[in-house]
Design an enzyme around this catalytic site. Structure first.
Site: not given
Ligand code: HH2
Length: 295
Positions: A236, A270
C-alpha cells in the site's frame, strides 16, 4: 497450519478463527491470506488476473507458496476507485470462486461489499465474507447471520470514492478499536458467534500515513479486544511514503511490516507476496525472543 485440532480451552482468541465449516488456528505463525484480484484496475495487480484461468492459476500458486486462505475480489477499493456494477462484479468473481472451492484445499474468502455478490459466493461454498465496509449494510449482516461464515469486519472511513479526502481523527487507535468492537457486538447480537468475527483496522482506508503507522504500532490494543485480527498493508501507498520513494518496489517494505505484525501476534496477514512473507515471518519467529507463537 490449517485445522489443527484439538484446541485447548486456553488457546487465545487471537489465535483461532471459526469459519463456516472449518476452524483455522494460527499456531506457529499468522495465517496468510493470499490476494487474488479479478479486476482491471486494482492498485497493484490490476488487469493481471482478470481472465478466469489466470486468476485460478495464480490462486493455486499462492496455495503452493503457503497461503492458508485465498481472498477473491472483483472490485478495486483503492482510493477514488469507481464502484463496479453488481452484475459485472459477480461475472468476474463467481466462476473463479466456483472453480477454487472445488479444486483447492484452503478456504476461499470473498472480498465484497455487495450483498448479491456475498450471497452468490456463499451459496457456492466460500468460507469467509470479507467486507471492507465492515458489514455496515444491514443486508450484509442478515446474509452473515443466515450463512454463518467467518467474517472479516474492516474499518473504513466513508467510501473508497471519498475516504482519502483529508481524513482526521482525534485518537485513531481508540476510534478504530471502539468502532470494531461495536460492530462485533452487533453481529454477536444477531447470532454470529464472536469467534467467527475477525477485526481489521483497514490500513489505507480513510487514513493518512501517520494514521496507518499509529494503527500498526497500536496493534496490541486491537488484539486486546480478544478477537482474531487481520492486517492488510500489502504494497500500500503508505509504504512508499515511509520509504521516501513512491516509485520503489514495495515487496521488501511489505515483508518488513509483516514481520513486525507477526512478532506482535497478529492472526492473519492479507498479502500479495505470500512466499516472501512466509519465509521472512517463519525465520523471524524462529529466532525472535518472546514470540506469541509456538515454535
Ligand atoms: N485491502 C484491500 C482490499 N481488501 N480487505 C481487508 N480485509 N483488509 C484490507 O486491508 C483490504 C481488503 C485493498 O488492497 P488490494 O486488494 O490489493 O487492492 P484493490 O482494492 O485496488 O483491489
Amino acid at each position: 497450519m490449517n485445522q489443527t485440532p484439538p484446541f485447548t480451552e486456553s488457546t487465545s482468541p487471537n489465535r483461532l478463527w471459526q469459519l463456516r465449516t472449518r476452524r483455522l488456528e494460527a499456531q506457529k505463525r499468522p495465517l496468510l491470506m493470499g490476494i487474488v484480484n479479478v479486476t482491471p484496475d486494482s492498485f497493484s495487480d490490476g488487469g493481471k488476473f482478470l481472465d478466469r484461468s489466470a486468476a485460478v492459476e495464480h490462486a493455486r500458486r499462492l496455495v503452493e507458496e503457503g497461503a492458508d486462505i485465498i481472498d477473491v475480489g472483483g472490485e478495486s477499493t483503492r482510493p477514488y476507485a469507481q464502484p463496479v456494477e453488481e452484475s459485472e462484479e459477480l461475472a468476474r468473481v463467481l466462476p473463479v470462486i466456483e472453480e477454487l472451492v472445488r479444486t483447492v484445499s484452503v478456504p476461499i474468502s470473498v472480498d465484497t461489499r455487495k450483498p448479491m455478490v456475498a450471497r452468490a459466493a456463499l451459496e457456492v461454498g466460500v468460507e469467509i465474507l470479507n467486507d471492507v465496509e465492515g458489514l455496515r449494510r444491514p443486508e450484509m449482516r442478515e446474509i452473515a447471520a443466515e450463512f454463518l461464515p467467518g467474517v472479516c469486519v474492516m474499518h473504513m472511513r466513508e467510501t473508497p470514492e471519498t475516504m482519502q479526502d483529508d481524513p482526521t481523527y482525534e485518537d485513531v487507535v481508540a476510534e478504530v478499536c471502539s468502532y470494531l468492537a461495536r460492530r462485533r457486538d452487533e453481529l454477536v447480537a444477531m447470532g454470529i458467534s464472536a469467534d467467527r468475527v475477525c477485526l481489521d483496522p483497514g490500513i489505507g482506508f480513510g487514513k493518512k500515513t501517520e494514521h496507518n503507522v499509529a494503527l500498526l504500532r497500536g496493534v496490541d490494543q486491537l488484539l486486546a479486544l480478544g478477537a482474531p485480527v487481520l492486517i492488510g498493508h500489502s504494497r500500500k501507498g503508505f509504504l512508499g511514503k515511509l520509504m521516501g520513494n513512491m516509485e520503489a518496489d514495495r515487496t521488501a517494505a511489505t515483508v518488513g511490516v509483516a514481520v513486525a505484525m507477526a512478532m506482535a501476534g497478529v492472526t492473519v496477514l492479507r498479502v500479495h507476496d505470500v512466499l516472501a512473507v512466509r519465509h521472512a515471518v517463519e525465520c523471524a519467529l524462529a529466532v525472535a525472543p518472546g514470540s506469541a507463537f509456538d515454535r
